[in-house]
Scaffold this motif. Structure first.
Motif, mmCIF file in Angstrom:
data_model
loop_
_atom_site.group_PDB
_atom_site.id
_atom_site.type_symbol
_atom_site.label_atom_id
_atom_site.label_comp_id
_atom_site.label_asym_id
_atom_site.label_seq_id
_atom_site.Cartn_x
_atom_site.Cartn_y
_atom_site.Cartn_z
ATOM 1 N N ALA A 106 -14.103 18.956 38.990
ATOM 2 C CA ALA A 106 -14.716 17.620 39.151
ATOM 3 C C ALA A 106 -15.697 17.401 40.024
ATOM 4 N N ALA A 107 -15.457 17.881 41.284
ATOM 5 C CA ALA A 107 -16.416 17.894 42.252
ATOM 6 C C ALA A 107 -17.721 18.536 42.018
ATOM 7 N N ARG A 108 -17.550 19.780 41.396
ATOM 8 C CA ARG A 108 -18.979 20.429 40.729
ATOM 9 C C ARG A 108 -19.766 19.450 39.724
ATOM 10 N N TRP A 109 -18.908 19.015 38.665
ATOM 11 C CA TRP A 109 -19.323 18.117 37.857
ATOM 12 C C TRP A 109 -20.104 17.042 38.202
ATOM 13 N N THR A 110 -19.585 16.448 39.038
ATOM 14 C CA THR A 110 -19.829 15.025 39.448
ATOM 15 C C THR A 110 -20.967 15.301 40.700
ATOM 16 N N GLY B 281 -1.436 4.121 34.012
ATOM 17 C CA GLY B 281 -2.168 3.674 35.276
ATOM 18 C C GLY B 281 -3.839 3.816 34.760
ATOM 19 N N ALA B 282 -4.537 3.513 35.838
ATOM 20 C CA ALA B 282 -5.961 3.083 35.939
ATOM 21 C C ALA B 282 -6.705 4.540 35.756
ATOM 22 N N ARG B 283 -7.878 4.760 35.904
ATOM 23 C CA ARG B 283 -8.591 5.983 36.086
ATOM 24 C C ARG B 283 -8.157 7.132 37.157
ATOM 25 N N SER B 284 -7.676 6.398 38.473
ATOM 26 C CA SER B 284 -7.292 7.527 39.354
ATOM 27 C C SER B 284 -6.233 8.125 39.164
ATOM 28 N N ALA B 285 -5.331 7.516 38.085
ATOM 29 C CA ALA B 285 -4.178 8.507 37.829
ATOM 30 C C ALA B 285 -4.444 9.908 37.263
ATOM 31 N N LEU B 286 -5.580 10.042 36.842
ATOM 32 C CA LEU B 286 -6.089 11.440 36.681
ATOM 33 C C LEU B 286 -5.937 12.358 37.660
ATOM 34 N N PHE B 287 -5.926 12.060 38.916
ATOM 35 C CA PHE B 287 -5.839 12.870 40.056
ATOM 36 C C PHE B 287 -4.496 13.148 40.388
ATOM 37 N N LEU B 288 -3.474 12.677 39.972
ATOM 38 C CA LEU B 288 -1.897 12.939 40.370
ATOM 39 C C LEU B 288 -1.687 14.448 40.076
ATOM 40 N N PRO B 289 -0.672 14.969 40.795
ATOM 41 C CA PRO B 289 -0.426 16.380 40.491
ATOM 42 C C PRO B 289 0.664 16.642 39.628
ATOM 43 N N ARG C 167 -13.172 8.924 31.232
ATOM 44 C CA ARG C 167 -12.829 9.471 29.986
ATOM 45 C C ARG C 167 -13.378 10.760 29.934
ATOM 46 N N ASP C 168 -14.449 11.159 30.473
ATOM 47 C CA ASP C 168 -15.067 12.446 30.643
ATOM 48 C C ASP C 168 -14.031 13.257 31.492
ATOM 49 N N LEU C 169 -13.552 12.812 32.424
ATOM 50 C CA LEU C 169 -12.688 13.623 33.372
ATOM 51 C C LEU C 169 -11.383 13.855 32.503
ATOM 52 N N ALA C 170 -10.651 12.867 31.765
ATOM 53 C CA ALA C 170 -9.557 13.066 31.122
ATOM 54 C C ALA C 170 -9.660 14.245 30.206
ATOM 55 N N VAL C 171 -10.872 14.262 29.543
ATOM 56 C CA VAL C 171 -10.957 15.607 28.599
ATOM 57 C C VAL C 171 -11.079 16.624 29.539
ATOM 58 N N ALA C 172 -11.405 16.878 30.537
ATOM 59 C CA ALA C 172 -11.789 18.098 31.333
ATOM 60 C C ALA C 172 -10.303 18.408 31.859
ATOM 61 N N ARG C 173 -9.570 17.527 32.395
ATOM 62 C CA ARG C 173 -8.290 17.742 32.636
ATOM 63 C C ARG C 173 -7.349 18.162 31.535
ATOM 64 N N ALA D 7 -10.998 1.090 18.691
ATOM 65 C CA ALA D 7 -11.302 0.496 17.477
ATOM 66 C C ALA D 7 -12.870 0.660 17.215
ATOM 67 N N THR D 8 -13.593 0.843 18.481
ATOM 68 C CA THR D 8 -15.093 1.004 18.366
ATOM 69 C C THR D 8 -15.333 2.219 19.219
ATOM 70 N N PRO D 9 -15.246 3.384 18.701
ATOM 71 C CA PRO D 9 -15.456 4.597 19.603
ATOM 72 C C PRO D 9 -16.934 4.508 20.306
ATOM 73 N N SER D 10 -16.946 5.060 21.560
ATOM 74 C CA SER D 10 -18.298 5.137 22.117
ATOM 75 C C SER D 10 -19.162 6.220 21.481
ATOM 76 N N LEU D 11 -20.528 5.981 21.600
ATOM 77 C CA LEU D 11 -21.341 6.871 20.904
ATOM 78 C C LEU D 11 -21.133 8.658 20.978
ATOM 79 N N GLU D 12 -20.731 8.780 22.324
ATOM 80 C CA GLU D 12 -20.470 10.278 22.795
ATOM 81 C C GLU D 12 -19.391 10.843 22.186
#
Length: 561
Positions: free
Chosen positions: A81-85, A293-301, A329-335, A348-353
């Motif tokens: 994540a550090a390299r990607w961002t 949780g919110a987006r920061s829950a991605l970083f839990l161990p 969203r992108d980091l969730a896929v990477a995780r 119900a309305t997916p993002s274009l990506e």
């Protein structure tokens, strides 16, 4: 010489090397304290290697901490994540350790019987306390209630030495979810989607899916059923469900508790620091199966993360725009890829990506085309304001006013959507035409009538509304132009004085607690007409809501992502 590369929580582009002194053993993921200038700082070991020499003298690690080791896959994710961002890896690692920076909860004080000690005066109340306590330990107030006496009786026994006070460290107890507690009845599309996701989780390996379902199609039930089957297959599996808004967590927690018979862990900025530490320690130890949780829950161990769900994946709130900049969203896929887990992007309305990835076959595409049960999609009427204009200085057309009146008469709820905070988006002078803007910008000042201030939503500048035009000096010539949610709510109160109205925007609900309170009031029918910005367009469930009016619908067509 053994060398450890340590990630430290500073804005530096790489890890710092330290010597591992004799008598210490450090491995990847260990938490250590290392000298940095005149102070000691906590860091995470990213790599340990052996070298025959160095052209510089390395400082030595001060201490290997007894805290939980950061799991290998979590550390790999942090580095990626550090390299990607393009973020400092040490600061990204600090995000993963954020829960440990919180203090531990205070130990619980209990009383227990001292063997061989008896009260000097065995009164009836004292005897009742000792009988209620038995060989257990209890808190003083609980013991007093169980014995039917005052807390003073318990305190007297403590002072006499018959009871002693002990402290027990507070450990978060997350009951194991029961996959068979209260399964929902699924329609064929839901069952098929849940089966596909569950089969992917059971097979192991990275598997991303787009769960594309119309509003009310039962996406939540589908992914909760997939989570239940994953837990049935592997009771140690962990499930992470990400939501875009804190205000949504309580409703989902209640649904998960009803489905599994156990409440999930909660992780967001509204959780108290001691509770966050308990969640962090439970997650890394594998004692917590479901996290909401919110987006920061991605970083839990996570010890055994098998399923990630990003609900309302299209929502812009998943973007972190301060400090470390990333898209949840992108980091969730990477995780999910790094953990070898399944990932569900629900919308119900997916993002274009996400839609593009599904069409290209990179993501599995699961479709829920119909609403669940007897629910049907609503009728939509387009009102051309050129042929049916509202009255002067009003903003609701006649058909919309009639529909609101009919809905109110039936005891049902209405929601008026206008994505404009404040009272009016522009304030101008009737005498000279001057528009008030923020200093050194062309950004118009928005009138907020409840606070009596003019606010720039771009720079944050605010000022009291002046009595004189700053350009020509005319008195009482400044007038609001156009509608905001405050102005629409004012019109609603004038049209329907008996209706209970409220505004849902970031101005009226500045934090998660106030948002949850307003949502609960709406869900319980305590509000008849809700005027809201996009803060309300987050997948809330309002059973009595039967009418939605979009005011100035063309407004939503301008502006980008």
């Amino acid at each position: 010489m053994i060398v450890a590369s340590v990630l430290i929580p500073l804005p530096v582009p790489e890890a710092f090397d330290y010597e591992v002194p004799e008598g210490l053993t450090a491995v990847r993921g260990d938490q250590v304290t290392v000298p940095l200038g005149p102070r000691l700082i906590r860091g995470v070991v990213a790599e340990v290697f052996e070298t025959t020499g160095s052209n510089r003298r390395l400082k030595a690690i001060d201490q290997v901490l007894s805290e939980h080791r950061l799991p290998e896959r979590t550390l790999t994710f942090v580095e990626w994540a550090a390299r990607w961002t393009l973020s400092p890896p040490g600061e990204m690692a600090a995000t993963a350790l954020k829960g440990l920076r919180a203090p531990r909860p205070r130990p619980e004080r209990r009383v227990k019987r001292v063997e061989g000690r008896h009260p000097a005066r065995p009164t009836a109340t004292r005897t009742a306390v000792l009988e209620a306590l038995g060989h257990r330990s209890m808190t003083g107030p609980d013991l007093a209630r169980a014995a039917g006496v005052s807390t003073g009786v318990v305190k007297g026994l403590v002072d006499e030495g018959v009871l002693t006070v002990i402290e027990i460290e507070a450990v978060a107890a997350f009951d194991a979810p029961d996959p068979d507690h209260a399964p929902a009845t699924l329609n064929p599309d839901q069952a098929a989607s849940a089966t596909v996701i569950a089969d992917a989780v059971s097979a192991g390996g990275f598997a991303p899916f787009l769960l594309d379902g119309v509003t009310g199609s039962g996406k939540t039930e589908a992914y909760l059923e997939a989570a239940a089957r994953a837990l049935r297959h592997d009771p140690t599996a962990q499930v992470l469900i990400l939501l875009p808004e804190i205000a949504l967590t309580q409703a989902l927690i209640e649904r998960i508790t009803a489905r599994f018979g156990a409440a999930p862990a909660e992780w967001h900025s509204g959780v108290t620091p001691p509770k966050r530490r308990q969640v962090w320690e439970a997650v890394v130890a594998g004692r917590c199966n479901i996290v909401v949780g919110a987006r920061s829950a991605l970083f839990l161990p996570y010890a055994n993360l098998r399923l990630l769900v990003v609900d309302e994946e299209h929502d812009g709130s998943f973007k972190q725009e301060e400090g470390l900049v990333y898209h949840g969203r992108d980091l969730a896929v990477a995780r999910g890829r790094i953990e070898g887990a399944s990932v569900v992007l629900a919308s119900a309305t997916p993002s274009l990506e996400t839609l593009w990835n599904a069409r290209q076959g990179r993501y599995g595409w699961l479709k829920l085309a119909a609403r669940h049960g007897a629910a049907v999609l609503p009728d939509i009427d387009l009102i051309d304001l050129r042929t049916c204009p509202p009255d002067p200085q009003t903003w609701l057309s006649a058909p919309l006013r009639e529909a609101i009146g009919e809905t109110f008469a039936k005891g049902e709820q209405s929601l008026l959507f206008l994505n404009r905070r404040g009272y009016a988006p522009v304030v101008l002078c009737r005498a000279c035409g001057h528009r008030l803007t923020a200093p050194d910008t062309d950004s118009w000042l928005v009138e907020h009538r409840y606070t009596g201030r003019l606010v720039c939503h771009l720079t944050g500048f605010s000022m009291m509304k002046p009595k004189l035009c700053p350009s020509c000096g005319a008195e009482d010539s400044l007038v609001p132009v156009g509608p905001g949610v405050e102005r629409v709510e004012e019109e609603v109160r004038r049209l329907f004085p008996e209706a209970r109205t409220a505004i849902f925007s970031s101005d009226t609900v500045p934090d998660g607690a106030s948002a949850r309170a307003l949502i609960q009031s709406m869900a319980e029918g305590e509000i008849d007409i809700l005027v809201a910005t996009q803060a309300a367009a987050k997948g809330h469930n309002f059973p009595r809501l039967t009418l939605v009016g979009v005011v100035d619908a063309d407004l939503g067509l301008r502006g980008g992502d």
